[in-house]
Every structure is written in C-alpha cells, then in structure tokens.
Design an enzyme around this catalytic site. Structure first.
Site, PDB file in Angstrom:
ATOM      1  CG  ASN A 162      -0.125   0.575   2.386  1.00 21.51           C
ATOM      2  OD1 ASN A 162      -0.372   1.897   2.655  1.00 21.51           O
ATOM      3  ND2 ASN A 162       0.081  -0.091   3.235  1.00 21.51           N
ATOM      4  CB  CYS A 209       5.097   5.819   7.029  1.00 26.10           C
ATOM      5  SG  CYS A 209       4.698   5.881   4.990  1.00 26.10           S
ATOM      6  CE  LYS A 232       1.296   0.660  12.351  1.00 26.35           C
ATOM      7  NZ  LYS A 232       0.031   0.628  11.455  1.00 26.35           N
ATOM      8  CG  ASN A 276       4.213   1.474   9.493  1.00 24.35           C
ATOM      9  OD1 ASN A 276       3.613   1.032   8.488  1.00 24.35           O
ATOM     10  ND2 ASN A 276       3.986   2.634   9.863  1.00 24.35           N
ATOM     11  CB  SER A 329      -3.649  -6.793   4.918  1.00 27.65           C
ATOM     12  OG  SER A 329      -2.659  -6.109   5.082  1.00 27.65           O
TER      13      SER A 329
END
Lengths: 305, 265
Positions: free
Chosen positions: A69, A128, A164, A191, A266
């Site tokens: 993604n 990220c 995270k 992540n 997911s």
C-alpha cells in the site's frame, strides 16, 4: 468459554482486535462500521498537520504473497478533523488517534491539538516506509528521534501513547526501549515492511501511484511475529502486535510472541469487514480446544520461562 | 491468497459518443452485472472507477468524458493502446416486477445501459427517461432506438425531447401507472429527488451512488458513507433509495481525496 476481554493502558477492550491505522479509518462512520463488525477498538487514518490528498491510485495492490500500500497519508489535516473526531463518546468502542509528522515540531503541534479531541489514546507513527518526508524516509526510526518525539507528544497530550515502529530497521529493540524510557504506554509493532515495488511489465511502469509501497499481509506476518517476540523480551509495556494477522491461529501466534492486543488491517481485504468477529471466534475456538481460559495465559508463551 | 494485479488490456476500439465523450472497448471474458464498475488504470497517471456501459462480443465498454487529467488521458487512447483494468467491482441492480422505469441524468446514462438491455431481454415493460443539458450531450440515442423500450428524452434547453427535468417525467409516470421498480443514475441532487418521488409513491428505487474511490475493493475507506459506514465500492454502488434517504450525506456532501467533506452545490 474463553475470555477475550482485556485492558490496554486503561482502555477496556472486549476482545484483542483493533482496526489498524490506514485501513478504513477515514471518517467516524468508517470506524463505527468496523466496530459493528467486531473491532474492540479502532485507529484513525494517520492525521498530519496539513491536509494531504495522498498518492494517486492504485494506492493498494495485492499479489500472491500479500499486499503493498501507498496511501500517502490522505487526511483533512489536524485542524479539520474536529468535526469528524470531536465526539466519539458514542462510537461504541475506544478510538485511537493516529498522528504522523515530519519532525518534532509537527508532532508537538499534532499532540497539542489531539489532546482536545475525543481520542481515548494516541498512536504516533515513526515508521512509514513509503512517504517522502515521513517515517523512516524522514529518519524518524532512530532511538534519539523516537525518544525525543515520544517525550514531546507525552508532554502535550496526557492520553495513553502508543508508538508504532518499523520492521525495516536494525536495532528495533533499541527503538522500543527508547520509546518506553521516554514515556510510551505501548508499542505498536509493526508498520508495513519494505518498501516494495511491483512493476507492470507491459506498460513498464510501477503499479502503485506512489511507485513504492509498504508490504503487509501473509508476507509480513513472520517478520511481525519476530519483531513482537524481540520487543517482548526487552520492554515491559504492552505490545499491539500488528502484521499479517488474518485468522484466529495467526492471532494466537502473535499473542504467544508477546502481544497484548492485535492490529488488524489487510485481513479486511482477505476476509471482509467482519474479519474481526471471525478472528475472535476462531481464537476462542483455539483457546477452548487447548484448554486456555484467558489471553494472559497465552501471552508470551513462546518465550523460555 | 486472493489477489489481483491490474490486467493490461489492448483497447479493441474507441467510439465517439458525444463531444469529448468516448467509449473504449476492452476484451473481457468474465461475467458482468448491470451497474458494476471497473477501475481503469493509466500507468503513471492514476486509476479511477468507471461504470460499465457495454458488454458485448467478448468486450466491456466504458464511457468516459474528458474533464480532468486522468479522463483526458483515457479519452486520448486509440485502438491498440494499453489500459489497465481492475474489477469488475461492486454490487448490481436487481430488476423487480414487470414494469420498470430507468432514469438517467447526464453521464449517468452509461451505468443504466446494461440494465436497459437486460430489461429488454427479459421482455419487461421498460421506460427509459434520459436527461442532458442539450441534444449534443445526450448519449446512446442510436443504441436506444434499437431497443424495445419506451424512451423519453429531456434537455435543459429544450434542444431535443421535452424541455425540463427527468424528475418531472418520473413523477408523472408514477402518478399515471403502477410501476414495480425505478433505477436511477445521475447527478446526486437528481438522484435524491428521484428517491423522494419514489418513496412518496411507494415504489422501490435502486440508486447508483458515486463517491471518491481509491482502491475499489473495500480497504481504503475513501467511499464510506455517513453514518452507516457502508462502502460504496463493496456494499454499493447500488443502494435502495429509501436507505439512502436515511443516510446523512446523500444529496448533501461527499468526501474528496483528502476525506474533506465537499457539499453539493
């Protein structure tokens, strides 16, 4: 009957499943929909200081091994989310506000403003793998940055704080320790991995609009399990095990690695929006077949005594 | 594990439907239900949803109006060029009863065409009410002429058919005879008015809702509607008009790519 309820940093959860950030989470309604389908808590899509449109589509692409993604943090910006997240008392379950910034200054602004919103907890994303200027691409996955940002947020927002972390770093355990020492109340691990890329060989172009994307699903699970296992040995705060949990057996595996709660993302693609209910049912069945009556009995079971 | 990468398909042919509006035909062997959509990917540009307007001779057709960067790229494609396809996605219209009315406004006509063909195949008494700004903007007139249905056209400027709105024709129709189901696709204000007219006349309506979509398969949350949270790409795009009237945002606002609410004018 096996008991799936738990307390996570003061949040009462009916079961261990939490909607992970990035999946749904765009609006209050998108989250209450997950709650109706069994999620015991939900995490918003990450909120940044400024409004972001995100990457062009495709933003999600699936292949035999999992999912990539590259959403690109689309969100209305922290100043415009009060309308959406200002009143969450009747959401039906705790809502966790996910915050993403480029640097300490961004996180300071976000923390101050998020303190006034109705979130029961805050998650900060330092990990990220695919958005320039954010997460690992901004160098936030170091012990120094992790500690500094955790502290900044904790000072400005008294809500329980989850940090995270990325699986794509050497010394993940050091990051978890740094977060714990700086005041984090829980670690969300992990992540997405990578980033990865899928190229369409006919057009000779990367499929994702953002070209690169974070890897999740089946391919991520063994990495996530290892990360949670390692972090569990090093810190005493709870871990929200996230990464490739698609069924009840995966859930049990993650709990045995040391997770207190479970991030589910997911799996919404693989098994539908009611995947939360399905995972809980399967986990319960597993626990009953093994004679396990509570999650605490199973937590960290894979570690040597 | 279930998965789907975009299929790169060679465009079989392109036809011009109106000024700046083209239909591209792509080979597709699978099943298609009336009202479904596909995600069309222009590599390096973007992917967006498009209603399926034709299904014939082993092809699906998508009708695109060149308005933005992505749609201009799509409309610039020639036969033999490649286009990426994901889908078909979404639920579908379900024909109920013997006497059905289809109401389309503007490009909404595209999403109704497979349903019109299905209704004719089933020999239902079918009325198709299509509205557009002007004669030049009316789509599929030749195609409709060949169908066994009652077609009523309206234009805002009176350049073709009746001057006025499809909603007025629908209201008259429901007052004058017993209709079993109404099927709507068009601008949202028009859709809402149709839903209200049907609710008042106690006729079930099915409405195709358009929302900003990013993934097309129920993961990103971009198209979730207030307050139910239902995903337009999975639980829709077709909803009952009565249900939509209960939702907070129908006819009021939609969310853009940053999930910011944008009111309908």
């Amino acid at each position: 009957m096996a008991d799936l309820s738990l307390k996570l940093c003061g949040l009462k959860l009916e079961n261990p499943t939490i909607l992970a950030s990035g999946i749904m989470g765009t609006s209050r309604a998108s989250m209450t929909y997950a709650i109706k389908n069994g999620a015991a808590a939900v995490t918003t899509k990450s909120i940044s200081v400024e409004k972001r449109k995100g990457h062009p589509a495709p933003i999600i692409v699936t292949y035999a091994g999992g999912m990539l993604n590259s959403v690109g943090y689309s969100n209305p910006g922290i100043d415009n989310v009060a309308d959406e997240f200002g009143d969450l008392q009747n959401a039906g379950a705790p809502v966790i506000g996910s915050l993403t910034g480029r640097d300490e200054n961004d996180f300071a602004i976000l923390a101050e403003k998020a303190a006034a919103l109705d979130f029961e907890a805050i998650e900060i994303v330092l990990s990220c793998p695919h958005t320039p200027g954010y997460g690992t691409m901004a160098g936030l996955s170091t012990p120094e940055k992790t500690a500094a940002i955790t502290q900044i947020v904790k000072q400005r927002c008294k809500k329980p704080l989850f940090v995270k972390l990325s699986p794509n770093v050497m010394g993940l355990v050091e990051l978890a320790k740094a977060a714990e020492e700086a005041g984090a109340d829980a670690i969300t691990a992990v992540n997405t991995a990578g980033p990865g890329m899928i190229i369409d060989i006919k057009s000779r172009k990367p499929v994702l609009g953002g070209r690169i994307g974070g890897l999740s699903g089946d391919a991520l699970r063994p990495i996530a399990v290892r990360c949670v296992y390692d972090i569990y040995e090093a810190v005493s705060i709870p871990i929200i095990g996230t990464g490739g949990i698609i069924n009840g057996e995966h859930a049990a595996e993650m709990i045995m690695a040391g997770a207190t709660a479970l991030g589910i993302g997911s799996a919404v693609y693989y098994r539908g929006i009611d995947v939360f209910k399905k995972i809980c049912l399967e986990l319960e069945e597993f626990m009953e077949s093994e004679g396990i009556s509570s999650l605490a009995q199973m937590r960290g079971a894979a570690h040597e005594a | 594990m279930k998965h789907e990468l975009p299929k790169m398909l060679k465009i079989e042919r392109v036809i011009r439907e109106a000024e700046g509006v083209h239909t591209l035909f792509l080979p597709y062997a699978g099943e298609v239900k009336a009202g479904q959509f596909v995600m069309l990917w222009v590599p390096g540009v973007d992917a967006k949803p498009a209603g399926i307007s034709y299904h014939q001779d082993g092809c699906i057709g998508v009708t695109i109006s060149a308005v933005g960067a992505w749609s201009k790229e799509v409309c610039g494609k020639k036969s033999g060029d490649l286009l990426g396809l994901l889908g078909p996605y979404g639920n579908s219209f379900e024909l109920i009863g013997e006497n059905v009315v289809l109401v389309g406004g503007g490009y909404g006509a595209a999403t109704l065409m497979l349903l019109a063909e299905e209704a004719c195949r089933r020999s239902l008494k079918t009325t198709l009410i299509l509205g557009a700004r002007s004669e030049a903007a009316l789509l599929y007139r030749t195609r409709i002429k060949a169908m066994k249905l009652d077609a009523i056209f309206t234009t805002d400027d009176g350049s073709f058919g009746e001057k006025g709105f499809v909603t007025d024709i629908l209201q008259r129709k429901l007052q004058s005879e017993k209709v079993d189901g109404v099927y709507v696709c068009g601008p949202e204000i028009m859709e809402k008015r149709c839903a209200e007219i049907c609710l008042a006349a106690e006729v079930p309506s099915q409405i195709s809702l358009e929302r900003h979509m990013k993934c097309g398969f129920g993961v990103c949350g971009a198209c979730c509607i207030d307050h139910s949270g239902r995903r337009v790409c999975v639980e829709g795009t077709i909803f009952s008009g009565a249900d939509l009237l209960q939702t907070h945002e129908f006819g009021r606002y939609r969310r853009d790519s940053s999930a910011t609410k944008q009111p309908f004018a």
